[in-house]
Design a protein around this motif. Structure first.
Motif, PDB file in Angstrom:
ATOM      1  N   LYS A  23      -8.543 -59.563  25.198  1.00  0.00           N
ATOM      2  CA  LYS A  23      -9.354 -58.577  24.481  1.00  0.00           C
ATOM      3  C   LYS A  23     -10.540 -58.120  25.319  1.00  0.00           C
ATOM      4  O   LYS A  23     -10.877 -56.935  25.353  1.00  0.00           O
ATOM      5  CB  LYS A  23      -9.848 -59.144  23.151  1.00  0.00           C
ATOM      6  CG  LYS A  23      -8.784 -59.204  22.081  1.00  0.00           C
ATOM      7  CD  LYS A  23      -9.385 -59.733  20.791  1.00  0.00           C
ATOM      8  CE  LYS A  23      -8.372 -59.788  19.683  1.00  0.00           C
ATOM      9  NZ  LYS A  23      -8.959 -60.290  18.432  1.00  0.00           N
ATOM     10  N   ARG A  24     -11.212 -59.072  25.993  1.00  0.00           N
ATOM     11  CA  ARG A  24     -12.337 -58.721  26.851  1.00  0.00           C
ATOM     12  C   ARG A  24     -11.900 -57.802  27.990  1.00  0.00           C
ATOM     13  O   ARG A  24     -12.576 -56.832  28.324  1.00  0.00           O
ATOM     14  CB  ARG A  24     -12.987 -59.977  27.424  1.00  0.00           C
ATOM     15  CG  ARG A  24     -13.979 -60.636  26.506  1.00  0.00           C
ATOM     16  CD  ARG A  24     -14.836 -61.639  27.249  1.00  0.00           C
ATOM     17  NE  ARG A  24     -14.089 -62.619  28.016  1.00  0.00           N
ATOM     18  CZ  ARG A  24     -13.692 -63.811  27.570  1.00  0.00           C
ATOM     19  NH1 ARG A  24     -13.978 -64.187  26.346  1.00  0.00           N
ATOM     20  NH2 ARG A  24     -13.028 -64.629  28.346  1.00  0.00           N
ATOM     21  N   MET A  25     -10.746 -58.106  28.575  1.00  0.00           N
ATOM     22  CA  MET A  25     -10.240 -57.308  29.677  1.00  0.00           C
ATOM     23  C   MET A  25      -9.925 -55.880  29.208  1.00  0.00           C
ATOM     24  O   MET A  25     -10.287 -54.903  29.872  1.00  0.00           O
ATOM     25  CB  MET A  25      -8.989 -57.934  30.274  1.00  0.00           C
ATOM     26  CG  MET A  25      -8.449 -57.174  31.463  1.00  0.00           C
ATOM     27  SD  MET A  25      -6.877 -57.788  32.048  1.00  0.00           S
ATOM     28  CE  MET A  25      -5.830 -57.386  30.680  1.00  0.00           C
ATOM     29  N   VAL A  26      -9.277 -55.749  28.057  1.00  0.00           N
ATOM     30  CA  VAL A  26      -8.924 -54.441  27.522  1.00  0.00           C
ATOM     31  C   VAL A  26     -10.191 -53.648  27.200  1.00  0.00           C
ATOM     32  O   VAL A  26     -10.277 -52.455  27.495  1.00  0.00           O
ATOM     33  CB  VAL A  26      -8.025 -54.598  26.271  1.00  0.00           C
ATOM     34  CG1 VAL A  26      -7.893 -53.304  25.514  1.00  0.00           C
ATOM     35  CG2 VAL A  26      -6.655 -55.113  26.672  1.00  0.00           C
ATOM     36  N   GLU A  29     -11.895 -52.434  30.488  1.00  0.00           N
ATOM     37  CA  GLU A  29     -11.183 -51.338  31.139  1.00  0.00           C
ATOM     38  C   GLU A  29     -11.215 -50.063  30.304  1.00  0.00           C
ATOM     39  O   GLU A  29     -10.837 -49.009  30.798  1.00  0.00           O
ATOM     40  CB  GLU A  29      -9.747 -51.734  31.440  1.00  0.00           C
ATOM     41  CG  GLU A  29      -9.641 -52.804  32.507  1.00  0.00           C
ATOM     42  CD  GLU A  29      -8.206 -53.148  32.848  1.00  0.00           C
ATOM     43  OE1 GLU A  29      -7.285 -52.480  32.352  1.00  0.00           O
ATOM     44  OE2 GLU A  29      -8.009 -54.091  33.620  1.00  0.00           O
ATOM     45  N   GLY A  30     -11.640 -50.137  29.044  1.00  0.00           N
ATOM     46  CA  GLY A  30     -11.751 -48.952  28.198  1.00  0.00           C
ATOM     47  C   GLY A  30     -10.416 -48.422  27.707  1.00  0.00           C
ATOM     48  O   GLY A  30     -10.290 -47.231  27.424  1.00  0.00           O
ATOM     49  N   ILE A  31      -9.429 -49.273  27.594  1.00  0.00           N
ATOM     50  CA  ILE A  31      -8.090 -48.842  27.197  1.00  0.00           C
ATOM     51  C   ILE A  31      -8.083 -48.336  25.753  1.00  0.00           C
ATOM     52  O   ILE A  31      -7.520 -47.277  25.465  1.00  0.00           O
ATOM     53  CB  ILE A  31      -7.070 -49.983  27.386  1.00  0.00           C
ATOM     54  CG1 ILE A  31      -6.938 -50.284  28.880  1.00  0.00           C
ATOM     55  CG2 ILE A  31      -5.728 -49.628  26.779  1.00  0.00           C
ATOM     56  CD1 ILE A  31      -6.136 -51.509  29.199  1.00  0.00           C
ATOM     57  N   ILE A  32      -8.719 -49.057  24.849  1.00  0.00           N
ATOM     58  CA  ILE A  32      -8.753 -48.661  23.437  1.00  0.00           C
ATOM     59  C   ILE A  32      -9.512 -47.347  23.284  1.00  0.00           C
ATOM     60  O   ILE A  32      -9.076 -46.440  22.567  1.00  0.00           O
ATOM     61  CB  ILE A  32      -9.392 -49.763  22.566  1.00  0.00           C
ATOM     62  CG1 ILE A  32      -8.619 -51.075  22.695  1.00  0.00           C
ATOM     63  CG2 ILE A  32      -9.469 -49.329  21.111  1.00  0.00           C
ATOM     64  CD1 ILE A  32      -7.223 -51.042  22.154  1.00  0.00           C
ATOM     65  N   GLU A  34      -9.938 -44.988  25.468  1.00  0.00           N
ATOM     66  CA  GLU A  34      -9.117 -43.913  26.025  1.00  0.00           C
ATOM     67  C   GLU A  34      -7.990 -43.536  25.067  1.00  0.00           C
ATOM     68  O   GLU A  34      -7.694 -42.364  24.867  1.00  0.00           O
ATOM     69  CB  GLU A  34      -8.538 -44.362  27.370  1.00  0.00           C
ATOM     70  CG  GLU A  34      -7.753 -43.310  28.087  1.00  0.00           C
ATOM     71  CD  GLU A  34      -8.600 -42.219  28.680  1.00  0.00           C
ATOM     72  OE1 GLU A  34      -8.056 -41.130  28.921  1.00  0.00           O
ATOM     73  OE2 GLU A  34      -9.813 -42.437  28.887  1.00  0.00           O
ATOM     74  N   TRP A  35      -7.366 -44.528  24.459  1.00  0.00           N
ATOM     75  CA  TRP A  35      -6.276 -44.275  23.519  1.00  0.00           C
ATOM     76  C   TRP A  35      -6.771 -43.483  22.317  1.00  0.00           C
ATOM     77  O   TRP A  35      -6.134 -42.515  21.891  1.00  0.00           O
ATOM     78  CB  TRP A  35      -5.660 -45.595  23.063  1.00  0.00           C
ATOM     79  CG  TRP A  35      -4.653 -45.418  21.980  1.00  0.00           C
ATOM     80  CD1 TRP A  35      -3.405 -44.895  22.090  1.00  0.00           C
ATOM     81  CD2 TRP A  35      -4.829 -45.749  20.606  1.00  0.00           C
ATOM     82  NE1 TRP A  35      -2.790 -44.881  20.865  1.00  0.00           N
ATOM     83  CE2 TRP A  35      -3.637 -45.407  19.941  1.00  0.00           C
ATOM     84  CE3 TRP A  35      -5.873 -46.310  19.881  1.00  0.00           C
ATOM     85  CZ2 TRP A  35      -3.482 -45.600  18.584  1.00  0.00           C
ATOM     86  CZ3 TRP A  35      -5.698 -46.500  18.533  1.00  0.00           C
ATOM     87  CH2 TRP A  35      -4.513 -46.154  17.895  1.00  0.00           C
ATOM     88  N   LYS A  36      -7.935 -43.871  21.776  1.00  0.00           N
ATOM     89  CA  LYS A  36      -8.485 -43.157  20.630  1.00  0.00           C
ATOM     90  C   LYS A  36      -8.843 -41.724  21.000  1.00  0.00           C
ATOM     91  O   LYS A  36      -8.702 -40.808  20.197  1.00  0.00           O
ATOM     92  CB  LYS A  36      -9.710 -43.879  20.073  1.00  0.00           C
ATOM     93  CG  LYS A  36      -9.343 -45.132  19.307  1.00  0.00           C
ATOM     94  CD  LYS A  36     -10.543 -45.777  18.684  1.00  0.00           C
ATOM     95  CE  LYS A  36     -10.123 -47.007  17.887  1.00  0.00           C
ATOM     96  NZ  LYS A  36     -11.242 -47.644  17.215  1.00  0.00           N
ATOM     97  N   LYS A  37      -9.327 -41.528  22.221  1.00  0.00           N
ATOM     98  CA  LYS A  37      -9.689 -40.192  22.676  1.00  0.00           C
ATOM     99  C   LYS A  37      -8.457 -39.295  22.772  1.00  0.00           C
ATOM    100  O   LYS A  37      -8.503 -38.111  22.461  1.00  0.00           O
ATOM    101  CB  LYS A  37     -10.378 -40.294  24.031  1.00  0.00           C
ATOM    102  CG  LYS A  37     -10.956 -38.993  24.534  1.00  0.00           C
ATOM    103  CD  LYS A  37     -11.731 -39.218  25.807  1.00  0.00           C
ATOM    104  CE  LYS A  37     -10.888 -38.773  26.974  1.00  0.00           C
ATOM    105  NZ  LYS A  37     -11.583 -38.821  28.252  1.00  0.00           N
ATOM    106  N   ARG A  38      -7.347 -39.852  23.172  1.00  0.00           N
ATOM    107  CA  ARG A  38      -6.126 -39.077  23.372  1.00  0.00           C
ATOM    108  C   ARG A  38      -5.192 -39.083  22.160  1.00  0.00           C
ATOM    109  O   ARG A  38      -4.115 -38.499  22.205  1.00  0.00           O
ATOM    110  CB  ARG A  38      -5.355 -39.616  24.581  1.00  0.00           C
ATOM    111  CG  ARG A  38      -6.089 -39.433  25.870  1.00  0.00           C
ATOM    112  CD  ARG A  38      -5.347 -40.118  26.990  1.00  0.00           C
ATOM    113  NE  ARG A  38      -6.060 -39.999  28.228  1.00  0.00           N
ATOM    114  CZ  ARG A  38      -5.746 -39.133  29.175  1.00  0.00           C
ATOM    115  NH1 ARG A  38      -4.748 -38.303  29.006  1.00  0.00           N
ATOM    116  NH2 ARG A  38      -6.445 -39.081  30.280  1.00  0.00           N
ATOM    117  N   GLU A  39      -5.596 -39.736  21.082  1.00  0.00           N
ATOM    118  CA  GLU A  39      -4.728 -39.870  19.915  1.00  0.00           C
ATOM    119  C   GLU A  39      -4.401 -38.498  19.314  1.00  0.00           C
ATOM    120  O   GLU A  39      -3.274 -38.249  18.899  1.00  0.00           O
ATOM    121  CB  GLU A  39      -5.406 -40.751  18.865  1.00  0.00           C
ATOM    122  CG  GLU A  39      -4.519 -41.120  17.719  1.00  0.00           C
ATOM    123  CD  GLU A  39      -5.167 -42.126  16.796  1.00  0.00           C
ATOM    124  OE1 GLU A  39      -4.452 -42.618  15.914  1.00  0.00           O
ATOM    125  OE2 GLU A  39      -6.361 -42.419  16.953  1.00  0.00           O
TER     126      GLU A  39
END
Length: 72
Positions: A23-26, A29-32, A34-39
């Motif tokens: 969870k800390r790594m994700v 890296e800003g993965i969540i 980025e995903w919300k931005k592109r949803e």
């Protein structure tokens, strides 16, 4: 494109600790984010307006901070 996020489990590592590490790594890296931005699709004009308003807020905050420091 980014690679898929993964972690390697150490020998005898607690599963809960491994999940926390993942969870800390994700988050780092800003993965969540980025995903919300592109949803959903966002029109280019909407993006420009959002960035413009954000910049205006940032400048207004800086001006307020400068005025507050002059009063002291």
């Amino acid at each position: 494109m980014r690679s898929i996020a993964y972690i390697k489990l150490d020998d005898g590592e607690n599963l809960e600790r491994a999940i926390k590490r993942f969870k800390r790594m994700v988050e780092k890296e800003g993965i969540i984010r980025e995903w919300k931005k592109r949803e959903y699709f966002e029109k280019p004009s909407t993006i420009r307006n959002r960035k413009k308003k954000s910049l205006e807020r940032k400048i207004a905050k800086k001006v307020r901070k400068m005025q507050a420091s002059k009063n002291y």
